[in-house]
Enzyme design. Structure first.
Site, PDB file in Angstrom:
ATOM      1  N   ASN A  67     -22.464  29.641  16.996  1.00  0.00           N
ATOM      2  CA  ASN A  67     -22.769  29.288  15.605  1.00  0.00           C
ATOM      3  C   ASN A  67     -23.218  27.831  15.470  1.00  0.00           C
ATOM      4  O   ASN A  67     -23.897  27.459  14.518  1.00  0.00           O
ATOM      5  CB  ASN A  67     -21.536  29.464  14.693  1.00  0.00           C
ATOM      6  CG  ASN A  67     -21.039  30.890  14.608  1.00  0.00           C
ATOM      7  OD1 ASN A  67     -19.858  31.116  14.382  1.00  0.00           O
ATOM      8  ND2 ASN A  67     -21.911  31.862  14.793  1.00  0.00           N
ATOM      9  N   GLN A  69     -25.283  25.871  16.759  1.00  0.00           N
ATOM     10  CA  GLN A  69     -26.711  25.574  16.835  1.00  0.00           C
ATOM     11  C   GLN A  69     -27.354  25.506  15.447  1.00  0.00           C
ATOM     12  O   GLN A  69     -28.406  24.934  15.257  1.00  0.00           O
ATOM     13  CB  GLN A  69     -27.335  26.646  17.759  1.00  0.00           C
ATOM     14  CG  GLN A  69     -28.765  27.017  17.592  1.00  0.00           C
ATOM     15  CD  GLN A  69     -28.920  28.307  16.815  1.00  0.00           C
ATOM     16  OE1 GLN A  69     -28.056  28.659  16.015  1.00  0.00           O
ATOM     17  NE2 GLN A  69     -30.020  29.007  17.021  1.00  0.00           N
ATOM     18  N   ARG A  70     -26.677  26.066  14.420  1.00  0.00           N
ATOM     19  CA  ARG A  70     -27.270  26.101  13.071  1.00  0.00           C
ATOM     20  C   ARG A  70     -26.257  25.936  11.944  1.00  0.00           C
ATOM     21  O   ARG A  70     -26.648  25.657  10.813  1.00  0.00           O
ATOM     22  CB  ARG A  70     -28.020  27.420  12.870  1.00  0.00           C
ATOM     23  CG  ARG A  70     -27.113  28.631  12.876  1.00  0.00           C
ATOM     24  CD  ARG A  70     -27.895  29.935  12.953  1.00  0.00           C
ATOM     25  NE  ARG A  70     -27.014  31.096  12.940  1.00  0.00           N
ATOM     26  CZ  ARG A  70     -26.309  31.527  13.977  1.00  0.00           C
ATOM     27  NH1 ARG A  70     -26.357  30.885  15.113  1.00  0.00           N
ATOM     28  NH2 ARG A  70     -25.532  32.580  13.857  1.00  0.00           N
ATOM     29  N   LYS A  83     -14.081  30.509   9.094  1.00  0.00           N
ATOM     30  CA  LYS A  83     -15.186  29.717   8.549  1.00  0.00           C
ATOM     31  C   LYS A  83     -14.853  29.183   7.159  1.00  0.00           C
ATOM     32  O   LYS A  83     -15.184  28.038   6.827  1.00  0.00           O
ATOM     33  CB  LYS A  83     -16.462  30.564   8.477  1.00  0.00           C
ATOM     34  CG  LYS A  83     -17.107  30.779   9.819  1.00  0.00           C
ATOM     35  CD  LYS A  83     -18.480  31.429   9.697  1.00  0.00           C
ATOM     36  CE  LYS A  83     -19.017  31.693  11.101  1.00  0.00           C
ATOM     37  NZ  LYS A  83     -20.317  32.365  11.094  1.00  0.00           N
ATOM     38  N   CYS A 170     -32.615  42.128 -11.161  1.00  0.00           N
ATOM     39  CA  CYS A 170     -31.478  41.737 -10.319  1.00  0.00           C
ATOM     40  C   CYS A 170     -31.859  41.952  -8.855  1.00  0.00           C
ATOM     41  O   CYS A 170     -32.934  42.471  -8.548  1.00  0.00           O
ATOM     42  CB  CYS A 170     -30.218  42.520 -10.685  1.00  0.00           C
ATOM     43  SG  CYS A 170     -30.157  44.226 -10.069  1.00  0.00           S
ATOM     44  N   CYS A 187     -28.427  38.185  13.612  1.00  0.00           N
ATOM     45  CA  CYS A 187     -28.943  37.047  14.375  1.00  0.00           C
ATOM     46  C   CYS A 187     -28.697  37.237  15.870  1.00  0.00           C
ATOM     47  O   CYS A 187     -29.485  36.803  16.698  1.00  0.00           O
ATOM     48  CB  CYS A 187     -28.269  35.760  13.927  1.00  0.00           C
ATOM     49  SG  CYS A 187     -28.601  35.349  12.221  1.00  0.00           S
TER      50      CYS A 187
END
Ligand code: ZN
Length: 255
Positions: A67, A69-70, A83, A170, A187
């Site tokens: 994670n 890396q971004r 998180k 919406c 990802c």
């Protein structure tokens, strides 16, 4: 605002498009972030930087080495942590004046309504359609605007939705009902470039600010239902209008 707060936000206040009234609105605002990953991390940095007075952070994921890396707010010391909890700790270090609440949980159809309660805007940067649709439907039902941001490889998509308002679409009007039970491509399978998802996250933060500033400052034009599509390779930006679907089960029945 106290002198030290005025000092902290001086560059906002001096902007005619924000001003003192706009900054006061931001300080009084409550933003709920769904997902603290590649989009949520940079979005959170700029929302906290903008002095958003109350932040609610929702993510059921745990930080992994891949994670970093971004997901810009996390460090190697956070690997294995929640998180949501680590993001809340980042906010407390960054600006102790902000009120932050962390929910280490997944948003479902049953929990969405209570998790987003009281928000002025919900910023959704999560990684699956089922959660996105649950969040969108709950926003419509509760009358809360939604900033939706997503990334597929080098294409970013950001839009503000106000499905609770007549004649506005919406998120479900945009994607339809087909994805309720489906996770999108992850990802892990496709790869993701850190700087690209960072662009989408900061774009989303900017869009949430537009919602919050509506009626308080000239930047407050939410551009409801305008989908901005970012091509990170060219680079290029195009905008399309998402019309309200008269058959939408998310918003037309709620009006
Ligand atoms: Zn709809």
């Amino acid at each position: 605002m106290t002198p030290d707060r005025l000092d902290r936000f001086a560059r906002h206040i001096v902007l005619p498009e924000v001003g003192g009234a706009g900054q006061a609105r931001l300080v009084a605002s409550h933003v709920v972030l769904v997902g603290l990953g590649g989009i949520g991390s940079p979005a959170l940095q700029y929302l906290a930087g903008a002095g958003i007075g109350r932040l609610t952070l929702i993510d059921d994921d745990v930080i992994e080495a891949s994670n970093l890396q971004r997901q810009t707010i996390f460090t190697p010391a956070d690997i294995g942590r929640s998180k949501a909890a680590a993001a809340a700790d980042w906010v407390r270090r960054f600006d102790p004046a902000l009120v932050v609440t962390a929910h280490d949980t997944r948003v479902t159809r049953n929990t969405a309504r209570s998790l987003i309660a009281g928000a002025d805007v919900v910023l959704d940067g999560c990684d699956n359609f089922a959660t996105r649709l649950a969040v969108s439907d709950a926003c419509v039902a509760a009358g809360i605007p939604l900033t939706s941001a997503a990334l597929g490889r080098f294409q970013g998509q950001v839009a503000n939705f106000a499905g609770h308002r007549e004649a506005h679409s919406c998120y479900r009007c945009f994607v339809g009902d087909a994805f309720d039970a489906e996770d999108c491509d992850t990802c892990a399978d496709l790869g993701v470039l850190g700087a690209m998802v960072g662009m989408v996250g900061t774009f989303a933060a900017m869009h949430a600010l537009r919602v919050l500033l509506e009626g308080a400052a000239t930047l407050g034009d939410p551009q409801w239902g305008q989908l901005h599509v970012l091509d990170g390779l060219k680079p290029a930006l195009r905008t399309m209008r998402i019309a309200a679907d008269p058959e939408c089960s998310g918003c037309r029945s709620a009006l």
